[in-house]
Design a protein around this motif. Structure first.
Motif, short mmCIF file in Angstrom:
data_model
loop_
_atom_site.label_atom_id
_atom_site.label_comp_id
_atom_site.label_asym_id
_atom_site.label_seq_id
_atom_site.Cartn_x
_atom_site.Cartn_y
_atom_site.Cartn_z
N VAL A 102 0.95 -1.23 -0.11
CA VAL A 102 -0.24 -0.09 0.10
C VAL A 102 0.96 1.33 -0.02
CG1 VAL A 102 -1.86 1.60 1.20
CG2 VAL A 102 -1.70 -1.78 1.06
N TYR A 103 0.50 2.12 -0.96
CA TYR A 103 1.39 3.01 -0.90
C TYR A 103 1.20 4.70 -0.53
CZ TYR A 103 5.38 0.63 -4.03
OH TYR A 103 5.36 0.05 -4.29
N TYR A 104 1.56 5.31 0.32
CA TYR A 104 1.12 5.99 0.91
C TYR A 104 1.82 7.83 0.51
CZ TYR A 104 -1.29 2.63 4.34
OH TYR A 104 -2.08 1.93 4.56
N CYS A 105 0.84 8.81 0.62
CA CYS A 105 1.32 9.87 0.32
C CYS A 105 1.90 10.87 1.67
CB CYS A 105 0.42 10.62 -0.80
SG CYS A 105 0.57 12.67 -0.80
N ASN A 106 2.50 11.59 2.13
CA ASN A 106 2.39 12.22 2.86
C ASN A 106 3.20 13.93 2.30
OD1 ASN A 106 5.68 13.13 4.45
ND2 ASN A 106 3.70 12.15 5.69
N ALA A 107 2.84 14.42 3.35
CA ALA A 107 3.04 15.70 3.00
C ALA A 107 3.52 16.48 4.74
CB ALA A 107 2.31 16.58 1.92
N GLY A 108 4.03 17.32 4.34
CA GLY A 108 4.42 18.63 5.45
C GLY A 108 3.93 19.34 5.28
N ALA A 109 3.12 20.08 5.83
CA ALA A 109 1.97 21.34 5.45
C ALA A 109 2.35 22.12 6.22
CB ALA A 109 0.72 20.95 4.77
N VAL A 110 2.42 23.18 6.35
CA VAL A 110 1.77 24.57 7.15
C VAL A 110 0.74 25.03 6.65
CG1 VAL A 110 3.04 26.96 7.17
CG2 VAL A 110 4.49 25.11 7.21
N SER A 111 -0.66 25.22 6.88
CA SER A 111 -1.77 25.55 7.80
C SER A 111 -2.39 26.42 7.85
CB SER A 111 -3.04 24.17 7.55
OG SER A 111 -3.14 23.96 7.98
N ARG A 112 -4.00 26.89 8.20
CA ARG A 112 -3.73 27.80 9.52
C ARG A 112 -3.52 27.51 11.07
NH1 ARG A 112 -9.66 29.76 6.40
NH2 ARG A 112 -8.21 31.16 5.41
N ALA A 113 -3.75 25.66 10.67
CA ALA A 113 -3.12 24.58 12.32
C ALA A 113 -2.04 25.03 12.38
CB ALA A 113 -3.97 23.68 11.73
N GLY A 114 -1.48 25.25 12.16
CA GLY A 114 0.38 25.06 11.82
C GLY A 114 0.89 23.68 10.98
N LEU A 115 1.67 23.53 11.02
CA LEU A 115 2.71 22.60 10.74
C LEU A 115 3.04 21.54 11.56
CD1 LEU A 115 5.08 21.81 8.15
CD2 LEU A 115 6.12 22.15 10.56
N TYR A 116 1.96 20.22 9.94
CA TYR A 116 1.53 19.12 10.40
C TYR A 116 2.12 18.37 9.89
CZ TYR A 116 -1.11 20.79 14.83
OH TYR A 116 -1.60 21.33 15.72
N ASP A 117 2.63 16.93 9.76
CA ASP A 117 2.90 15.48 8.82
C ASP A 117 0.73 15.40 8.34
OD1 ASP A 117 4.51 13.00 8.90
OD2 ASP A 117 4.51 14.67 7.66
N TYR A 118 1.23 15.19 7.11
CA TYR A 118 -0.27 14.53 6.91
C TYR A 118 -0.24 12.81 5.89
CZ TYR A 118 -2.55 19.28 7.92
OH TYR A 118 -2.76 19.93 9.06
N TRP A 119 -0.97 12.38 5.77
CA TRP A 119 -0.49 10.86 4.69
C TRP A 119 -2.11 11.19 4.16
CZ3 TRP A 119 3.42 8.00 5.20
CH2 TRP A 119 4.22 8.59 5.88
N GLY A 120 -2.12 10.40 3.14
CA GLY A 120 -3.55 10.05 2.19
C GLY A 120 -4.03 9.37 2.74
N GLN A 121 -4.88 8.06 2.14
CA GLN A 121 -5.74 7.05 2.87
C GLN A 121 -4.95 5.91 2.27
OE1 GLN A 121 -6.57 9.11 0.29
NE2 GLN A 121 -6.93 7.14 -1.31
N GLY A 122 -3.68 6.37 1.11
CA GLY A 122 -3.57 4.82 0.80
C GLY A 122 -3.82 4.47 -0.22
N THR A 123 -3.49 3.85 -1.05
CA THR A 123 -3.16 3.00 -2.24
C THR A 123 -2.57 1.44 -2.73
OG1 THR A 123 -4.24 3.38 -4.99
CG2 THR A 123 -2.36 4.05 -4.13
N GLN A 124 -3.38 1.02 -3.25
CA GLN A 124 -2.79 -0.57 -3.24
C GLN A 124 -2.34 -0.71 -4.69
OE1 GLN A 124 -2.61 -3.18 -1.34
NE2 GLN A 124 -1.06 -3.74 -2.41
N VAL A 125 -1.27 -0.92 -4.80
CA VAL A 125 -0.08 -1.75 -5.72
C VAL A 125 -0.09 -3.01 -5.84
CG1 VAL A 125 2.19 -1.05 -7.63
CG2 VAL A 125 0.75 0.20 -5.63
N THR A 126 -0.18 -3.95 -6.75
CA THR A 126 -0.11 -5.21 -6.78
C THR A 126 0.40 -5.90 -8.07
OG1 THR A 126 -2.35 -5.45 -5.64
CG2 THR A 126 -0.70 -7.26 -6.73
N VAL A 127 2.14 -5.98 -7.65
CA VAL A 127 2.95 -7.06 -8.77
C VAL A 127 3.22 -8.09 -9.21
CG1 VAL A 127 4.93 -6.33 -10.04
CG2 VAL A 127 4.22 -4.81 -8.59
N SER A 128 2.16 -7.93 -10.05
CA SER A 128 2.13 -10.53 -10.17
C SER A 128 4.14 -10.54 -11.08
CB SER A 128 0.98 -10.52 -10.84
OG SER A 128 0.72 -10.73 -12.47
N SER A 129 3.94 -12.13 -10.37
CA SER A 129 5.26 -12.21 -11.23
C SER A 129 4.61 -12.96 -12.12
CB SER A 129 5.63 -13.18 -10.56
OG SER A 129 5.09 -14.30 -9.56
#
Length: 119
Positions: free
Chosen positions: A92-119
């Motif tokens: 599962v691949y997750y996007c990550n961002a260190g973002a400054v918003s009105r709330a301040g500086l926080y680390d954010y994560w996406g919900q994840g997306t599945q990557v499956t590689v078959s042999s």
């Protein structure tokens, strides 16, 4: 509040390619860095690649030469082009961002997306 929405995962055969995209939205003042992490079953989440707003990139050794990270600062998006995929890239691949918003500086994560590689 900042939201990260990922897209582009799926099932692909070994040697194939996939492109992941992530869009950040919300009251964003700045984002630095943006990146991708992955977590395979039974394993810890690990860094795949990161990119700063200035374009400096960092890759895990396991993906160097196969994956390319890019971002559009104006659109607050980050992409991961994955070529020559291997079964061990399955996770599962997750996007990550260190973002400054009105709330301040926080680390954010996406919900994840599945990557499956078959042999």
């Amino acid at each position: 509040q900042v939201q990260l929405v990922e897209s582009g995962g799926g099932l692909v055969q070994a040697g194939g390619s996939l492109r992941l995209s992530c869009a950040a939205s919300g009251s964003i003042f700045s984002i630095n860095p943006m990146g991708w992490y992955r977590q395979a079953p039974g394993k810890q989440r690990e860094l795949v690649a990161t990119i700063t707003s200035g374009g400096t990139t960092n890759y895990a050794d396991s993906v160097k030469g196969r994956f390319t990270i890019s971002r559009d600062n104006a659109k607050n998006t980050v992409n991961l082009q994955m070529n020559s995929l291997k079964p061990e890239d399955t996770a599962v691949y997750y996007c990550n961002a260190g973002a400054v918003s009105r709330a301040g500086l926080y680390d954010y994560w996406g919900q994840g997306t599945q990557v499956t590689v078959s042999s």
